[in-house]
Structures are given as structure tokens and as C-alpha cells.
Write a protein that holds these residues in place. Structure first.
Motif, PDB file in Angstrom:
ATOM      1  N   SER A 114      14.873  -8.002   8.043  1.00 35.95           N
ATOM      2  CA  SER A 114      14.767  -8.804   6.819  1.00 35.95           C
ATOM      3  C   SER A 114      13.540  -8.387   5.998  1.00 35.95           C
ATOM      4  O   SER A 114      13.599  -8.293   4.774  1.00 35.95           O
ATOM      5  CB  SER A 114      14.702 -10.294   7.167  1.00 35.95           C
ATOM      6  N   HIS A 115      12.432  -8.135   6.681  1.00 38.83           N
ATOM      7  CA  HIS A 115      11.239  -7.674   5.974  1.00 38.83           C
ATOM      8  C   HIS A 115      11.455  -6.284   5.384  1.00 38.83           C
ATOM      9  O   HIS A 115      10.995  -5.990   4.266  1.00 38.83           O
ATOM     10  CB  HIS A 115      10.033  -7.654   6.929  1.00 38.83           C
ATOM     11  N   LEU A 116      12.158  -5.437   6.118  1.00 35.41           N
ATOM     12  CA  LEU A 116      12.451  -4.093   5.610  1.00 35.41           C
ATOM     13  C   LEU A 116      13.304  -4.174   4.350  1.00 35.41           C
ATOM     14  O   LEU A 116      13.078  -3.421   3.381  1.00 35.41           O
ATOM     15  CB  LEU A 116      13.181  -3.287   6.691  1.00 35.41           C
ATOM     16  N   ALA A 117      14.255  -5.092   4.322  1.00 34.26           N
ATOM     17  CA  ALA A 117      15.083  -5.276   3.133  1.00 34.26           C
ATOM     18  C   ALA A 117      14.243  -5.751   1.949  1.00 34.26           C
ATOM     19  O   ALA A 117      14.416  -5.284   0.819  1.00 34.26           O
ATOM     20  CB  ALA A 117      16.199  -6.279   3.428  1.00 34.26           C
ATOM     21  N   ALA A 118      13.316  -6.668   2.204  1.00 33.53           N
ATOM     22  CA  ALA A 118      12.432  -7.149   1.135  1.00 33.53           C
ATOM     23  C   ALA A 118      11.579  -6.006   0.585  1.00 33.53           C
ATOM     24  O   ALA A 118      11.393  -5.881  -0.639  1.00 33.53           O
ATOM     25  CB  ALA A 118      11.534  -8.269   1.660  1.00 33.53           C
ATOM     26  N   LEU A 153       6.727  -8.433  -4.236  1.00 31.20           N
ATOM     27  CA  LEU A 153       6.928  -8.609  -2.798  1.00 31.20           C
ATOM     28  C   LEU A 153       6.459  -9.991  -2.341  1.00 31.20           C
ATOM     29  O   LEU A 153       7.096 -10.619  -1.488  1.00 31.20           O
ATOM     30  CB  LEU A 153       6.178  -7.514  -2.036  1.00 31.20           C
ATOM     31  N   ALA A 154       5.371 -10.478  -2.915  1.00 30.98           N
ATOM     32  CA  ALA A 154       4.874 -11.805  -2.542  1.00 30.98           C
ATOM     33  C   ALA A 154       5.883 -12.890  -2.910  1.00 30.98           C
ATOM     34  O   ALA A 154       6.099 -13.839  -2.133  1.00 30.98           O
ATOM     35  CB  ALA A 154       3.537 -12.072  -3.233  1.00 30.98           C
ATOM     36  N   VAL A 155       6.497 -12.769  -4.062  1.00 32.83           N
ATOM     37  CA  VAL A 155       7.502 -13.747  -4.489  1.00 32.83           C
ATOM     38  C   VAL A 155       8.681 -13.754  -3.517  1.00 32.83           C
ATOM     39  O   VAL A 155       9.159 -14.817  -3.072  1.00 32.83           O
ATOM     40  CB  VAL A 155       7.976 -13.445  -5.923  1.00 32.83           C
ATOM     41  N   ILE A 156       9.169 -12.554  -3.177  1.00 29.31           N
ATOM     42  CA  ILE A 156      10.320 -12.458  -2.267  1.00 29.31           C
ATOM     43  C   ILE A 156       9.977 -13.026  -0.894  1.00 29.31           C
ATOM     44  O   ILE A 156      10.734 -13.821  -0.318  1.00 29.31           O
ATOM     45  CB  ILE A 156      10.774 -10.994  -2.138  1.00 29.31           C
ATOM     46  N   MET A 157       8.817 -12.620  -0.361  1.00 24.37           N
ATOM     47  CA  MET A 157       8.466 -13.032   0.997  1.00 24.37           C
ATOM     48  C   MET A 157       8.106 -14.511   1.068  1.00 24.37           C
ATOM     49  O   MET A 157       8.396 -15.179   2.068  1.00 24.37           O
ATOM     50  CB  MET A 157       7.319 -12.158   1.513  1.00 24.37           C
ATOM     51  N   LEU A 194       0.824  -1.213   0.000  1.00 24.10           N
ATOM     52  CA  LEU A 194       0.000   0.000   0.000  1.00 24.10           C
ATOM     53  C   LEU A 194       0.856   1.261   0.000  1.00 24.10           C
ATOM     54  O   LEU A 194       0.606   2.196  -0.786  1.00 24.10           O
ATOM     55  CB  LEU A 194      -0.918  -0.013   1.225  1.00 24.10           C
ATOM     56  N   VAL A 195       1.864   1.317   0.846  1.00 23.87           N
ATOM     57  CA  VAL A 195       2.714   2.509   0.942  1.00 23.87           C
ATOM     58  C   VAL A 195       3.483   2.734  -0.353  1.00 23.87           C
ATOM     59  O   VAL A 195       3.607   3.872  -0.834  1.00 23.87           O
ATOM     60  CB  VAL A 195       3.670   2.392   2.143  1.00 23.87           C
ATOM     61  N   THR A 196       3.997   1.665  -0.934  1.00 30.61           N
ATOM     62  CA  THR A 196       4.719   1.794  -2.206  1.00 30.61           C
ATOM     63  C   THR A 196       3.795   2.321  -3.300  1.00 30.61           C
ATOM     64  O   THR A 196       4.173   3.207  -4.087  1.00 30.61           O
ATOM     65  CB  THR A 196       5.306   0.438  -2.623  1.00 30.61           C
ATOM     66  N   ALA A 197       2.587   1.798  -3.365  1.00 26.31           N
ATOM     67  CA  ALA A 197       1.622   2.264  -4.367  1.00 26.31           C
ATOM     68  C   ALA A 197       1.292   3.740  -4.167  1.00 26.31           C
ATOM     69  O   ALA A 197       1.234   4.516  -5.137  1.00 26.31           O
ATOM     70  CB  ALA A 197       0.354   1.418  -4.307  1.00 26.31           C
ATOM     71  N   ILE A 198       1.074   4.153  -2.928  1.00 28.33           N
ATOM     72  CA  ILE A 198       0.758   5.562  -2.651  1.00 28.33           C
ATOM     73  C   ILE A 198       1.937   6.455  -3.023  1.00 28.33           C
ATOM     74  O   ILE A 198       1.752   7.553  -3.576  1.00 28.33           O
ATOM     75  CB  ILE A 198       0.380   5.738  -1.164  1.00 28.33           C
ATOM     76  N   TYR A 199       3.145   6.003  -2.748  1.00 28.52           N
ATOM     77  CA  TYR A 199       4.327   6.807  -3.082  1.00 28.52           C
ATOM     78  C   TYR A 199       4.400   7.103  -4.581  1.00 28.52           C
ATOM     79  O   TYR A 199       4.716   8.231  -4.988  1.00 28.52           O
ATOM     80  CB  TYR A 199       5.595   6.078  -2.632  1.00 28.52           C
ATOM     81  N   ALA A 252      12.534  -0.521  -4.944  1.00 33.58           N
ATOM     82  CA  ALA A 252      13.569  -0.182  -5.922  1.00 33.58           C
ATOM     83  C   ALA A 252      13.253  -0.794  -7.281  1.00 33.58           C
ATOM     84  O   ALA A 252      13.458  -0.164  -8.333  1.00 33.58           O
ATOM     85  CB  ALA A 252      14.926  -0.674  -5.426  1.00 33.58           C
ATOM     86  N   ALA A 253      12.748  -2.029  -7.297  1.00 35.14           N
ATOM     87  CA  ALA A 253      12.402  -2.689  -8.556  1.00 35.14           C
ATOM     88  C   ALA A 253      11.265  -1.951  -9.258  1.00 35.14           C
ATOM     89  O   ALA A 253      11.298  -1.742 -10.484  1.00 35.14           O
ATOM     90  CB  ALA A 253      12.021  -4.146  -8.292  1.00 35.14           C
ATOM     91  N   VAL A 254      10.244  -1.563  -8.500  1.00 38.04           N
ATOM     92  CA  VAL A 254       9.113  -0.837  -9.090  1.00 38.04           C
ATOM     93  C   VAL A 254       9.566   0.526  -9.607  1.00 38.04           C
ATOM     94  O   VAL A 254       9.174   0.957 -10.696  1.00 38.04           O
ATOM     95  CB  VAL A 254       7.975  -0.683  -8.053  1.00 38.04           C
ATOM     96  N   ASP A 255      10.400   1.203  -8.829  1.00 35.75           N
ATOM     97  CA  ASP A 255      10.919   2.510  -9.256  1.00 35.75           C
ATOM     98  C   ASP A 255      11.714   2.392 -10.547  1.00 35.75           C
ATOM     99  O   ASP A 255      11.575   3.217 -11.466  1.00 35.75           O
ATOM    100  CB  ASP A 255      11.787   3.092  -8.143  1.00 35.75           C
ATOM    101  N   THR A 256      12.554   1.368 -10.636  1.00 34.13           N
ATOM    102  CA  THR A 256      13.341   1.149 -11.862  1.00 34.13           C
ATOM    103  C   THR A 256      12.431   0.898 -13.052  1.00 34.13           C
ATOM    104  O   THR A 256      12.643   1.442 -14.143  1.00 34.13           O
ATOM    105  CB  THR A 256      14.290  -0.045 -11.668  1.00 34.13           C
ATOM    106  N   ALA A 257      11.394   0.082 -12.857  1.00 36.15           N
ATOM    107  CA  ALA A 257      10.471  -0.228 -13.956  1.00 36.15           C
ATOM    108  C   ALA A 257       9.713   1.014 -14.415  1.00 36.15           C
ATOM    109  O   ALA A 257       9.461   1.185 -15.619  1.00 36.15           O
ATOM    110  CB  ALA A 257       9.486  -1.308 -13.510  1.00 36.15           C
TER     111      ALA A 257
END
Length: 529
Positions: free
Chosen positions: A454-458, A505-509, A334-339, A464-469
Motif C-alpha cells: 500500500s505504501h509502495l502504491a502511494a 505524499l503527505a496528503v495521500i498517506m 528524497l528518492v523522488t526528488a533525486i530522480y 507519477a503526479a510529480v512527473d506529469t506536472a
């Protein structure tokens, strides 16, 4: 029939999850319906009542909210006190606790009523600049006061449904009445003459209908809960911990209230009304996201209270990790989407003139993220009744406002928000988990640190991946461009951005975190027919 003790009706683990899923699904459905109604009703009310009446109603509501500060802490303390007797089926104990709450609330209602009478004496001064007749102010405030008093005399009993993981019955009763009220009010103000009069009448009538519906739901669910004949002083002596918890929770609640309402004042002190307006516009978006998460997760809290009564330390730690992981996943998404989407939304909503700098938005998102990811810790603190750290919320408020003032004087809005981020990191991310773990979950400290980092790193890798895309690919740049051009373009950009964030994020987690896999398996299992 023996009304002293009845076996608790749920099989502990499976029923807790089923109840939480059911409550969350119903709450989310009602939240979405009410959110849609908010947008439609505001447009209707603005068109047929005018902005002056809506502004008057908002002011009256804020004045009443100030009087209602006397209630802060009681509901949480009563809810905590009900977990054990509900688990044991001890209806005599439940009846006594509810009788104590009712008598406390009657005294609060008397205080609120007296305060309201005094406050209304100052209405000619408070509303001296309005162009509407002064009786409009008395009428709006009066009907809202009627609704508030009903909550003290009748609606307070809904805490029983919440503590027993039956929040969905509150939705089906009270919130259904509120939806019917809004729809009826929209019809009345748009179709009938004297629309404001009808708005007032319906506001008062449906407040009574909602109170009756809640009371009926409680009486049908708990037919054995009857008023206690014990005196108020006897009940206070019988449950001294409730009064103690009320005082402790009050400090936590009042500090949060002061921080929420003090921040716009600090912004205005070092900026302008325009800066406050721009901040509030983005805060409305963030607050909407927070309300959605609350609708989804708040029904889980009573289940944690029931879990804690079992005293299984291993299960408590396991559920904490699962809940933290699940909440983190949705919060980070949610936070990433809002950003990435807040700027184009604001540009479409009220125009590009009200856009904030990206750094300011990032700080607001950081505050939102810290607030959302505190849920697991707060829920277990409430379940254990750990409210004694009353100095922490006071220190947080004082430190936050002081640091925000110092940094704001040099760096403006970004400095103010940075002060809040620093303070919340110290208190919410570090102190509160430490307080919980040191007192009720010894030996879990290192696990918590690994879990959080660890969750913060994920989350950071995903962002970063979404920003790059979005910023380094032709498709991403095109998507960013169309997001600000039309509502359809924004909807497409929002869907793609949110879906991409959620999937990555789901894949990573799923690959890295066992608690997340356990939570997903638990939900999948309990959704089976």
C-alpha cells in the motif's frame, strides 16, 4: 550509594520519543554543519595542499579501512547486549560488558597496529608513482592510525551513550571537536607556512581532544560504570552470547562491505574508468541522501532496543508500523526528488558530459529506495539480536555480484544495477522481514505485506503526479529548463519539486494510513512545550 542497580531514568514511552526526537534534531544539525564544512574544506585543501596530497590521504584512509575490518560486528553486538542491563539499571552488568569490549578492542588494536607496521613496509611499492616525498605517505597513514587506535582504546565507550539514547552527547563532545579540527585546519593551511605539517599536527591533536571529550561525557553520564576486575577468559565465559553475536554480525557487515566496494570493480570490468567516474558522481549524491537519513533515524534504534526489553507485542507491532510509515514517507520524498533533480545538479556541478541515462538513474534510485526503507526491519532485528541468518548476507553478495556480472556482460551498467535490484528485493524486501516476523513477530506477515504494497502504491502515485506536472505542464517544463541554467535556478527547482512531492505524499498517506497519522501525532505531541 548502591552502585549495583539504579532505576532507569526514563519513563518508557514518552521518554523514548523525546530522546529520539532530541537525538535526531541534534544529529541532523551537526550533519548539515559538517556537510557544509566538507564542501568548503575540500576547496580550501585543494587550493593550498593540492590534489596529490588529498589523493594520498584518501589512499591512506582506504588502506586503514581495510585493516579496521577486524572490528566489524563488535559495536553492534555490544549495543544489543547493553539494552537489558540499561533498562534494569544493572551497573555491575554494564561494567562487565564494557570491560569485555575494552579487552577485545585492545587485542584488535594490537592486530591493527601489527598489520599497519607490515603494510608500511610495502609503502615504497604501493606509493612508487607519487611525486611527493615518501615520508608524506608515512605521515598521513601514521596520524590516521593514531586516530583509529584511540577509537579502540578510548572512543569505544561511546556505545554506552548510544545504547542509552544519549547520542546527542556524542555530537556535543566528539563531533564538536571534529568541526573545530576542520575549521582550524582550514585556517592553518591557508594562513601558515608548511600547511601540510600543520594539517598533520592538528589531525593528531584533535583526535586526542575528541577521544578525551567522549571519555569525559561517558564518565559524567555513567559515574557508576567502573572497570571489572574479572579476567578476559572469565568475562568471555560469562557472556558467551556476545562472542556469538559478534561472529554473526561480522558476516552481515563484511558482506555489505564487499558489495559496496565490489560494484565499481564490476562496472569497470564491463565498462571503462569513465563509466566508473560517472557512476561515482551520482553515487556521491545518493550517499549524501543516505547519510542524511542515517543522521535523522539512527538515534531511534536504541529506543527500539529499550522497547523490545518491555516485551509488549502489541506495542512492538504498532511502533514497527509507525516507524516503517515515517521512514517510507521521507525515503520516497528524497528518492523522488533525486530522480528528478540529479541530472540538472550533475550538469551544473561537473558538466553535461557526465550525465547518465535516465534508466540508469532510475535503477540507482531503486537501489537507494530499497536500502532506505529497510530501516524498520533492520532496527528491530538488531534490537532482538537476530543475526543468526549468516548465510543470507553471503548469499546476497555472491548472488548480486554473479547476477550483475551476467547481466552486465549483455546490458552494461544497467544490467549490473538490475542484478543488484533483483538480489536486494529478494533478500532485503522479502527474506529479512520474513526472518524477523517468523521469529519475533508471529502473525504480522499479512500486515507487513499490506503495509509495504500500500505504501509502495502511494509512492508510485506521487512520483507519477510529480512527473506529469514536470513534463506535461508549461510551468513544469519551464522549471525543468531553469534547473540546469544556474545555481539559483536549480535551488528553486529543487525547493518546488521536493515540496510538491512531500505535500502530495503527505496528503495521500495521512488520508490512507493510520500508522502514519499515529506517528505524526506522536511527534506533534512531544514537540509541545
Amino acid at each position: 550509594m548502591n552502585t549495583t542497580r539504579q532505576p532507569y531514568s526514563t519513563a518508557p514511552s514518552r521518554s523514548r520519543t523525546r530522546n529520539s526526537v532530541r537525538n535526531s534534531a541534534v544529529a541532523m544539525t551537526y550533519f548539515l554543519v559538517m556537510l557544509g564544512l566538507e564542501f568548503f574544506s575540500r576547496k580550501v585543501f585543494l587550493t593550498h595542499l593540492g590534489e596529490d596530497i588529498l589523493g594520498l590521504n584518501s589512499t591512506a584512509a582506504n588502506l586503514l579501512q581495510t585493516l579496521n575490518l577486524a572490528e566489524l560486528g563488535i559495536g553492534a553486538a555490544i549495543g544489543f547486549s547493553l539494552y537489558r542491563p540499561l533498562a534494569d539499571g544493572d551497573y555491575r552488568q554494564i561494567s562487565a560488558i564494557m570491560s569485555l569490549q575494552g579487552r577485545i578492542y585492545r587485542r584488535i588494536a594490537l592486530a591493527v597496529g601489527c598489520g599497519a607496521i607490515v603494510l608500511m613496509g610495502f609503502f615504497p611499492v604501493i606509493f612508487s608513482d607519487i611525486t611527493l616525498p615518501l615520508w608524506y605517505a608515512y605521515a598521513s597513514f601514521g596520524v590516521m592510525l593514531w586516530s583509529a587506535l584511540l577509537s579502540y582504546f578510548v572512543n569505544y565507550r561511546q556505545v554506552l551513550l548510544t545504547a542509552d539514547q544519549k547520542d546527542y552527547r556524542i555530537c556535543l563532545s566528539y563531533r564538536s571537536a571534529m568541526i573545530a579540527k576542520t575549521i582550524t585546519q582550514m585556517w592553518a593551511v591557508s594562513r601558515l607556512t608548511d600547511g601540510y605539517i600543520w594539517w598533520l599536527i592538528l589531525e593528531g591533536v584533535f583526535a586526542a581532544v575528541g577521544a578525551w571529550a567522549v571519555d569525559l561525557a561517558v564518565r559524567r553520564t555513567f559515574p557508576h560504570v567502573k572497570p571489572s576486575s574479572e579476567s578476559f577468559s572469565t568475562l568471555r565465559r560469562r557472556f558467551p552470547e556476545i562472542e556469538q553475536k559478534v561472529k554473526q554480525v561480522f558476516f552481515h557487515k563484511i558482506a555489505g562491505f564487499a558489495l559496496e566496494h565490489g560494484t565499481p570493480l564490476v562496472i569497470y570490468a564491463f565498462g571503462s574508468l569513465a563509466a566508473v567516474t560517472a557512476y561515482i558522481n551520482y553515487y556521491i549524491i545518493i550517499r549524501g541522501g543516505e547519510r542524511m537519513m542515517a543522521a535523522l533515524f539512527d538515534p531511534v534504534t536504541p529506543g527500539i532496543g529499550n522497547l523490545v526489553t518491555e516485551g509488549d507485542r502489541s506495542k512492538i507491532r504498532s511502533v514497527y508500523a509507525e516507524l516503517f510509515s515515517a521512514r517510507f514517507y521521507l525515503s520516497a520524498t528524497l528518492v523522488t526528488a533525486i530522480y528528478f533533480l540529479a541530472h540538472p545538479f550533475v550538469s551544473l556541478w561537473i558538466g553535461p558530459a557526465y550525465l547518465l541515462p535516465q534508466t540508469t538513474l532510475a535503477l540507482m534510485c531503486a537501489i537507494m529506495f530499497i536500502g532506505l526503507t529497510r530501516f524498520a526491519t533492520d532496527s528491530f532485528r538488531y534490537a532482538f539480536g537476530l543475526f543468526a541468518d549468516t548465510s543470507a548476507p553471503v548469499a546476497e553478495t555472491v548472488a548480486s555480484l554473479t547476477l550483475s556480472t551476467l547481466l552486465g556482460s549483455h546490458y552494461g551498467l544497467d544490467g549490473i544495477l538490475t542484478g543488484i535490484v533483483i538480489t536486494q528485493t529478494a533478500v532485503i524486501v522479502i527474506w529479512k522481514p520474513y526472518y524477523l516476523i517468523s521469529r519475533r513477530m508471529p502473525g504480522f506477515g499479512a500486515t507487513y505485506v499490506r503495509l509495504y504494497l500500500s505504501h509502495l502504491a502511494a509512492g508510485a502515485i506521487t512520483a507519477a503526479a510529480v512527473d506529469t506536472a514536470l513534463t506535461h505542464t508549461s510551468a513544469g517544463l519551464r522549471l525543468t529548463e531553469i534547473a540546469s541554467l544556474s545555481a539559483a535556478g536549480f535551488a528553486m527547482a529543487a525547493a518546488v519539486t521536493t515540496a510538491a512531492t512531500a505535500i502530495i505524499l503527505a496528503v495521500i498517506m495521512t488520508a490512507c494510513f493510520k500508522p502514519f497519522r499515529r506517528f505524526a501525532a506522536r511527534i506533534k505531541h512531544h514537540y509541545r512545550p
